[in-house]
Every structure is written in C-alpha cells, then in structure tokens.
Design a protein around this motif. Structure first.
Motif, PDB file in Angstrom:
ATOM      1  N   LYS A   1       0.853  -1.142   0.040  1.00 12.43           N
ATOM      2  CA  LYS A   1      -0.010   0.043   0.145  1.00 12.43           C
ATOM      3  C   LYS A   1       0.846   1.311  -0.050  1.00 12.43           C
ATOM      4  O   LYS A   1       0.461   2.358  -0.507  1.00 12.43           O
ATOM      5  CB  LYS A   1      -0.883  -0.077   1.134  1.00 12.43           C
ATOM      6  CG  LYS A   1      -1.936  -1.193   1.340  1.00 12.43           C
ATOM      7  CD  LYS A   1      -2.963  -0.939   0.215  1.00 12.43           C
ATOM      8  CE  LYS A   1      -3.994  -2.161   0.211  1.00 12.43           C
ATOM      9  NZ  LYS A   1      -4.885  -2.320  -0.947  1.00 12.43           N
ATOM     10  N   ASN A   2       2.226   1.179   0.598  1.00  7.47           N
ATOM     11  CA  ASN A   2       2.909   2.219   0.483  1.00  7.47           C
ATOM     12  C   ASN A   2       3.837   2.427  -0.574  1.00  7.47           C
ATOM     13  O   ASN A   2       4.935   2.934  -0.627  1.00  7.47           O
ATOM     14  CB  ASN A   2       3.732   2.342   1.763  1.00  7.47           C
ATOM     15  CG  ASN A   2       4.544   1.196   2.284  1.00  7.47           C
ATOM     16  OD1 ASN A   2       4.680   0.340   1.367  1.00  7.47           O
ATOM     17  ND2 ASN A   2       5.338   0.876   3.173  1.00  7.47           N
ATOM     18  N   ASN A   3       3.569   1.717  -1.698  1.00  7.26           N
ATOM     19  CA  ASN A   3       4.397   1.633  -3.076  1.00  7.26           C
ATOM     20  C   ASN A   3       5.754   1.029  -2.882  1.00  7.26           C
ATOM     21  O   ASN A   3       6.522   1.268  -3.611  1.00  7.26           O
ATOM     22  CB  ASN A   3       4.425   3.132  -3.663  1.00  7.26           C
ATOM     23  CG  ASN A   3       3.249   3.678  -4.059  1.00  7.26           C
ATOM     24  OD1 ASN A   3       2.424   2.690  -4.358  1.00  7.26           O
ATOM     25  ND2 ASN A   3       2.954   5.064  -3.829  1.00  7.26           N
ATOM     26  N   THR A   4       5.777   0.321  -1.961  1.00  8.70           N
ATOM     27  CA  THR A   4       7.304  -0.349  -1.856  1.00  8.70           C
ATOM     28  C   THR A   4       7.014  -2.049  -2.084  1.00  8.70           C
ATOM     29  O   THR A   4       5.610  -2.469  -2.014  1.00  8.70           O
ATOM     30  CB  THR A   4       7.740  -0.333  -0.160  1.00  8.70           C
ATOM     31  OG1 THR A   4       7.043  -0.852   0.544  1.00  8.70           O
ATOM     32  CG2 THR A   4       8.055   0.970   0.106  1.00  8.70           C
ATOM     33  N   TYR A   5       7.922  -2.741  -2.470  1.00 12.95           N
ATOM     34  CA  TYR A   5       7.916  -4.011  -2.876  1.00 12.95           C
ATOM     35  C   TYR A   5       8.435  -5.059  -1.751  1.00 12.95           C
ATOM     36  O   TYR A   5       9.589  -4.942  -1.166  1.00 12.95           O
ATOM     37  CB  TYR A   5       8.634  -4.413  -4.208  1.00 12.95           C
ATOM     38  CG  TYR A   5       7.674  -3.850  -5.338  1.00 12.95           C
ATOM     39  CD1 TYR A   5       7.075  -4.909  -5.912  1.00 12.95           C
ATOM     40  CD2 TYR A   5       7.950  -2.279  -5.670  1.00 12.95           C
ATOM     41  CE1 TYR A   5       6.209  -4.127  -7.105  1.00 12.95           C
ATOM     42  CE2 TYR A   5       7.170  -1.886  -6.812  1.00 12.95           C
ATOM     43  CZ  TYR A   5       6.398  -2.725  -7.404  1.00 12.95           C
ATOM     44  OH  TYR A   5       5.945  -2.309  -8.396  1.00 12.95           O
ATOM     45  N   ARG A   6       7.558  -5.930  -1.127  1.00 16.72           N
ATOM     46  CA  ARG A   6       7.794  -6.818  -0.064  1.00 16.72           C
ATOM     47  C   ARG A   6       7.507  -8.336  -0.471  1.00 16.72           C
ATOM     48  O   ARG A   6       6.571  -8.284  -1.305  1.00 16.72           O
ATOM     49  CB  ARG A   6       7.326  -6.408   1.305  1.00 16.72           C
ATOM     50  CG  ARG A   6       7.858  -5.033   1.618  1.00 16.72           C
ATOM     51  CD  ARG A   6       9.380  -5.094   2.165  1.00 16.72           C
ATOM     52  NE  ARG A   6       9.870  -3.638   2.764  1.00 16.72           N
ATOM     53  CZ  ARG A   6       9.826  -2.850   2.223  1.00 16.72           C
ATOM     54  NH1 ARG A   6      10.192  -2.436   0.724  1.00 16.72           N
ATOM     55  NH2 ARG A   6      10.415  -1.666   2.849  1.00 16.72           N
ATOM     56  N   PRO A   7       7.979  -9.131   0.433  1.00 13.84           N
ATOM     57  CA  PRO A   7       7.493 -10.510   0.186  1.00 13.84           C
ATOM     58  C   PRO A   7       6.377 -10.583   0.935  1.00 13.84           C
ATOM     59  O   PRO A   7       6.075 -10.233   2.158  1.00 13.84           O
ATOM     60  CB  PRO A   7       8.434 -11.497   0.626  1.00 13.84           C
ATOM     61  CG  PRO A   7       9.706 -10.781   0.891  1.00 13.84           C
ATOM     62  CD  PRO A   7       9.572  -9.418   0.836  1.00 13.84           C
ATOM     63  N   SER A   8       5.043 -10.756   0.126  1.00 10.02           N
ATOM     64  CA  SER A   8       3.795 -10.977   0.670  1.00 10.02           C
ATOM     65  C   SER A   8       2.729 -11.929   0.329  1.00 10.02           C
ATOM     66  O   SER A   8       3.289 -12.770  -0.578  1.00 10.02           O
ATOM     67  CB  SER A   8       3.146  -9.374   0.288  1.00 10.02           C
ATOM     68  OG  SER A   8       4.059  -8.373   0.301  1.00 10.02           O
ATOM     69  N   TYR A   9       1.652 -12.037   1.070  1.00 16.19           N
ATOM     70  CA  TYR A   9       0.477 -13.054   0.848  1.00 16.19           C
ATOM     71  C   TYR A   9      -0.733 -12.083   0.278  1.00 16.19           C
ATOM     72  O   TYR A   9      -0.765 -10.895   0.664  1.00 16.19           O
ATOM     73  CB  TYR A   9       0.256 -14.032   1.889  1.00 16.19           C
ATOM     74  CG  TYR A   9       1.267 -15.093   1.778  1.00 16.19           C
ATOM     75  CD1 TYR A   9       1.460 -15.998   1.311  1.00 16.19           C
ATOM     76  CD2 TYR A   9       2.357 -14.878   2.739  1.00 16.19           C
ATOM     77  CE1 TYR A   9       2.294 -16.879   1.393  1.00 16.19           C
ATOM     78  CE2 TYR A   9       3.478 -15.432   3.257  1.00 16.19           C
ATOM     79  CZ  TYR A   9       3.450 -16.899   2.411  1.00 16.19           C
ATOM     80  OH  TYR A   9       4.455 -17.482   2.455  1.00 16.19           O
ATOM     81  N   LYS A  10      -1.491 -12.662  -0.314  1.00 23.75           N
ATOM     82  CA  LYS A  10      -2.951 -12.017  -0.790  1.00 23.75           C
ATOM     83  C   LYS A  10      -4.121 -12.518   0.040  1.00 23.75           C
ATOM     84  O   LYS A  10      -4.507 -13.485  -0.362  1.00 23.75           O
ATOM     85  CB  LYS A  10      -3.276 -11.931  -2.319  1.00 23.75           C
ATOM     86  CG  LYS A  10      -2.353 -11.014  -2.982  1.00 23.75           C
ATOM     87  CD  LYS A  10      -2.799 -10.791  -4.245  1.00 23.75           C
ATOM     88  CE  LYS A  10      -2.292  -9.477  -4.932  1.00 23.75           C
ATOM     89  NZ  LYS A  10      -2.507  -9.195  -6.218  1.00 23.75           N
ATOM     90  N   PRO A  11      -4.446 -12.094   1.204  1.00 21.08           N
ATOM     91  CA  PRO A  11      -5.672 -12.743   1.827  1.00 21.08           C
ATOM     92  C   PRO A  11      -6.750 -12.062   1.119  1.00 21.08           C
ATOM     93  O   PRO A  11      -6.739 -11.031   0.776  1.00 21.08           O
ATOM     94  CB  PRO A  11      -5.584 -12.293   3.249  1.00 21.08           C
ATOM     95  CG  PRO A  11      -4.761 -11.110   3.104  1.00 21.08           C
ATOM     96  CD  PRO A  11      -3.826 -11.330   2.047  1.00 21.08           C
ATOM     97  N   SER A  12      -8.086 -12.972   0.954  1.00 24.50           N
ATOM     98  CA  SER A  12      -9.001 -12.589   0.503  1.00 24.50           C
ATOM     99  C   SER A  12     -10.288 -12.907   1.333  1.00 24.50           C
ATOM    100  O   SER A  12     -10.376 -13.890   2.203  1.00 24.50           O
ATOM    101  CB  SER A  12      -9.513 -13.109  -1.003  1.00 24.50           C
ATOM    102  OG  SER A  12      -8.572 -12.986  -1.713  1.00 24.50           O
ATOM    103  N   VAL A  13     -11.455 -12.223   1.343  1.00 27.17           N
ATOM    104  CA  VAL A  13     -12.580 -12.444   2.356  1.00 27.17           C
ATOM    105  C   VAL A  13     -13.849 -12.022   1.477  1.00 27.17           C
ATOM    106  O   VAL A  13     -13.740 -11.724   0.454  1.00 27.17           O
ATOM    107  CB  VAL A  13     -12.633 -11.391   3.506  1.00 27.17           C
ATOM    108  CG1 VAL A  13     -11.520 -11.780   4.334  1.00 27.17           C
ATOM    109  CG2 VAL A  13     -12.759 -10.006   3.023  1.00 27.17           C
TER     110      VAL A  13
END
Length: 475
Positions: free
Chosen positions: A195-207
């Motif tokens: 969200k802060n325009n940086t790139y990080r190892p991440s996951y995508k949770p959905s609801v």
C-alpha cells in the motif's frame, strides 16, 4: 470478577466465554490422547487467543504475558497461565481444524444466533507483508545454485523448485524470467507492491463479507486473488446453507474465469471492468489514454467491430495466446487518414482487436452496469468489505504476518477473521444480553426499579449505546 468486568466496560469478555463454551469443540478435544496428561481445555486456549487478537496482542509471548496480568484474560483462562510454547503447540496441533472447519462451524453458529440468511456479499483481497526480510531476496539463478550446493537442505530445494516454477510462468507470459525474486526463508510468498508503494514478500488474503458485516469466507494465496472465489463461495454455502443471492466484486475480478464461474452457477454478480470512483469510468480504459477495447462495439450478426470513428474491423483469423486461450482477430483498413488515429493506434496496418472466448460475458456485464439500479446496488460494495480490512489492520494489528509458510499464514488469517466475527457478533448482541441482565437485576435488586426510572428520565439526553453501557455498569 463478573461485577468488576461489567463495571469497567468488559462485559463482552463474559459473552465471549459463553460463545466459546457453546461452540462445537468435539474435533479439537478428540485430537488429544485420553490416557496422557490432561491438556488445557480448548475453551481456555481459544479464549486467550481471540481475546489477545481483539486487544491487538497476537504474538505468542504477548499472549503469555496477557494471561499473567490482564483481568479479562483471567476470566477466559480461569486463572491458568499457559506459556508461549503451550499456546504455540495448541495452534500447531489444531492448525488444519482452526483454518477452515472451526471457522465455518463457529461462523455458522453466530449466523444462526443473528438469524442471518444468504443475501448480498462483497468480495475483496489485499496484500499483507510476510514474515521475511526484503534485504535477503534471491534471484532464481542464485536460488538454484544454493540448492545445488546443499542437496540435503529441504528448504533450499523447495526454494529452488518454486523459483524454477515462477521463472517458467514469466517465460510463458513473454517476460524476463531472470527477474524472479523470492525469500529463502519464505519462498512461498511473492514479492508484491504494498500500500505504501514498496515491494516486499507478501501474501494475498481474500474475504467474502456478508451484508451483516460478518466474514463468511476467507482464504490466503500467494497471488491471484480471483483464483480463491470458488473456495469462498464453498465456505459461504457451508456457513449459511446456500449460495449468495448477489455478489459484489471490484475490477480485479473482471476475468473470463470469474464471470464464467458465476454464469455456470447461475448467480447474480456485479463486477465492473474499471474504476467506479468517477462518472463514466465503469469500463477499462485503454493504454496511454487511447481507446480501449470497450470503446469498440461488436455486431454479433455481422461478426465485426465498429470503431469510435465508424470504421469496420472484420474477422481475419483465429489462434491461441501463450496461455492457450482461443481468440479471433479483427482488423480494419489502415487508419492513415483517420482524424482519431492518435487516440487509437500507432500501428501502420491499423488497429487489431482480439475477441476471446467469454468476451460476451464482459459485454453483458457492461450492459448491466449501464443501468442506474445496478450501479446503485453496486455502491454497497465498499461499505460492506472495505471496513473489514480496515478493522483487521488498524484494530487487530494485522499489518504483517507473524507465522511463516502458507499453512501458518492461512491459520493466522483464519484466527483473525474468527476473532473479527466474534467481536462483531458480541457488539450486535450486546443490547439483548443487557436487557436480559436488566430484568435479572431488577428481580434481585429492589433499588433497580428506581435506577431504571432515573435512566428513562435521562434517556432523551443519551444515545442508545450510552444507555446500554450505563445499564451494564450498575448491574
């Protein structure tokens, strides 16, 4: 202690314990050996975990400290003080159950309590950083080299296998496979924009959020949030006994696969192709301000497209793209003399359009969302699902996952969603429990009648929530 909790606006802790005692915990209890040392009851462990999440304490050591010093935790644990290793072992033992089955069972119980039925739901996903440093990212080639030097290292072998798979995916899309990056400690996570325009190892949770505000479906994947929709709909059916009557999705789900899924299930869905924040921007815009595909009108009877300038683009042949999807190509005459060429194309041969299998679903969705009633119904999406992630991030502190691996991340997110549902249900059922306690208090306390009279006299000066807080305090 009961009186103390109510006097200090912690009556919801009492109701939280009651909800967990009423839940079906047979699957959790059956996981223990009856001949071994008696384990701490799941009500105690779950109460501490959910209370900690609601109070923004989700690490194992902070939960241990909470059980030692917090009066709300004392009520839930009965004075027991499990340490961090005991809490971690409980979560590890029941990871599979807590990730899905317990979430479904408890959410179904809460829905029955609130008398909810299948209705309108809204789906969305977000990006949450993984528990890995972005300073130690490896390229695909470096990951394979590290694996070759350590053939007995299971983690290195897994990292190399995932790197090879993602490099093949980029190569199939015509992208540079050498730009694949992944973390050696969290290889399943994908390097994604935050969200802060940086790139990080991440996951995508959905609801999948019900119109009541409860989460009726949750899932975590490394990427491609649209791929989890079948799982979310399956959880919704398990929770409420039926598929949703209407589903509201944003433009990220506007794909052939998603629309085809809802067509096959004969479900009502509203899913625009583009942004909906400005008037007339409900369709996907073309690149660099040029005309997009939605600006061309398809004539099914003549099997041709009409461009914004009135020219015809006719069928020129069929083929498949890199993903194996069939498409039909349409091309018109060279647009050298067209006044709108600058807004359409820079190709010398003129504009070319590709019509894929399933484009008729996108065109039908565009026609549906052109109706004012459909747009008015879609306007509810943001109010239904956006507050869920705001609550998870800001109130429950889920700004970065603490557990490693996709299995651990799914467990952590399921616990946060379950705690969210409990908190929201306790908030909605608080007036009923307060009135029940009121009548009990009046029966036990003669002075309660006069307190009630005084409360009614002051009622016009207070809102409803203040009245309920006042009632619980003196009871």
């Amino acid at each position: 202690m009961r009186r103390y909790l109510r006097e200090h606006d912690l009556g919801w802790v009492i109701r939280l314990r009651a909800e967990l005692e009423a839940a079906d915990l047979s699957a959790l209890i059956a996981a223990y050996d009856p001949l071994g040392r008696r384990a701490i009851h799941p009500v105690v462990m779950l109460g501490l975990v959910f209370y900690g999440i609601i109070e923004r304490h989700s690490s194992l050591r902070s939960l241990e400290k909470l059980a030692q010093r917090d009066v709300g935790a004392w009520w839930l644990t009965g004075g027991l003080q499990p340490d961090h290793s005991t809490i971690g072992e409980f979560l590890r033992r029941h990871a599979a159950e807590l990730t899905e089955s317990f979430f479904i069972t408890l959410t179904s119980q809460l829905c029955r309590q609130l008398k909810l039925t299948a209705g309108t739901v809204a789906g969305d996903g977000t990006v949450i950083e993984a528990a890995a440093s972005h300073y130690r990212l490896l390229q695909a080639e470096a990951a394979r080299e590290a694996a070759s030097q350590a053939p007995d290292d299971a983690r290195a072998q897994t990292t190399a296998a995932i790197a090879t798979e993602r490099a093949a995916e980029r190569r199939a899309r015509g992208e540079d496979p050498g730009k694949v990056q992944l973390s050696p400690t969290e290889p399943e996570a994908r390097v994604q924009k935050q969200k802060n325009n940086t790139y990080r190892p991440s996951y995508k949770p959905s609801v999948l959020a019900h119109e009541s505000g409860l989460i009726v479906g949750q899932r975590v994947e490394p990427g491609a949030e649209a791929a989890v929709l079948p799982d979310l709909l399956e959880q919704h059916t398990a929770v409420l006994g039926a598929l949703p009557q209407r589903t509201l999705l944003d433009a990220g789900y506007h794909t052939h696969e998603v629309l085809g899924l809802f067509v096959s299930l004969e479900l009502d869905v509203l899913c625009p192709a583009g942004a909906t924040t400005a008037a007339g921007r409900w369709r996907k815009q073309g690149a660099r301000g040029r005309y997009g595909k939605a600006d061309f009108v398809y004539d099914e009877a003549r099997d041709e497209y009409a461009c914004p300038a009135g020219q015809r683009l006719r069928y020129r042949g069929a083929s498949r793209n890199r993903d194996g999807l069939c498409y039909r190509a349409y091309r018109g005459a060279p647009c050298a003399t067209c006044a709108q060429r600058g807004r359409c194309t820079t190709a010398k041969a003129g504009r070319v359009l590709y019509r894929f299998e399933g484009d008729e679903w996108k065109e039908a969705m565009r026609q549906v969302l052109a109706q004012p009633a459909a747009r008015h119904a879609y306007a509810r999406r943001r109010a239904l699902v956006e507050p869920v992630f705001a609550e998870l991030r800001e109130r429950q502190g889920l700004t970065r996952f603490r557990r490693r691996g996709l299995v651990g991340v799914r467990l952590e997110f399921a616990l946060h969603c379950t705690a969210y549902n409990l908190k929201r249900t306790l908030r909605q059922t608080a007036p009923f429990s307060t009135f029940f306690t009121l009548f009990v208090g009046l029966w036990r306390t003669p002075q309660g009648v006069w307190r009630l009279v005084g409360l009614i006299v002051r009622l016009p000066k207070q809102n409803a929530s203040a009245v309920f807080v006042h009632l619980e305090k003196w009871l």
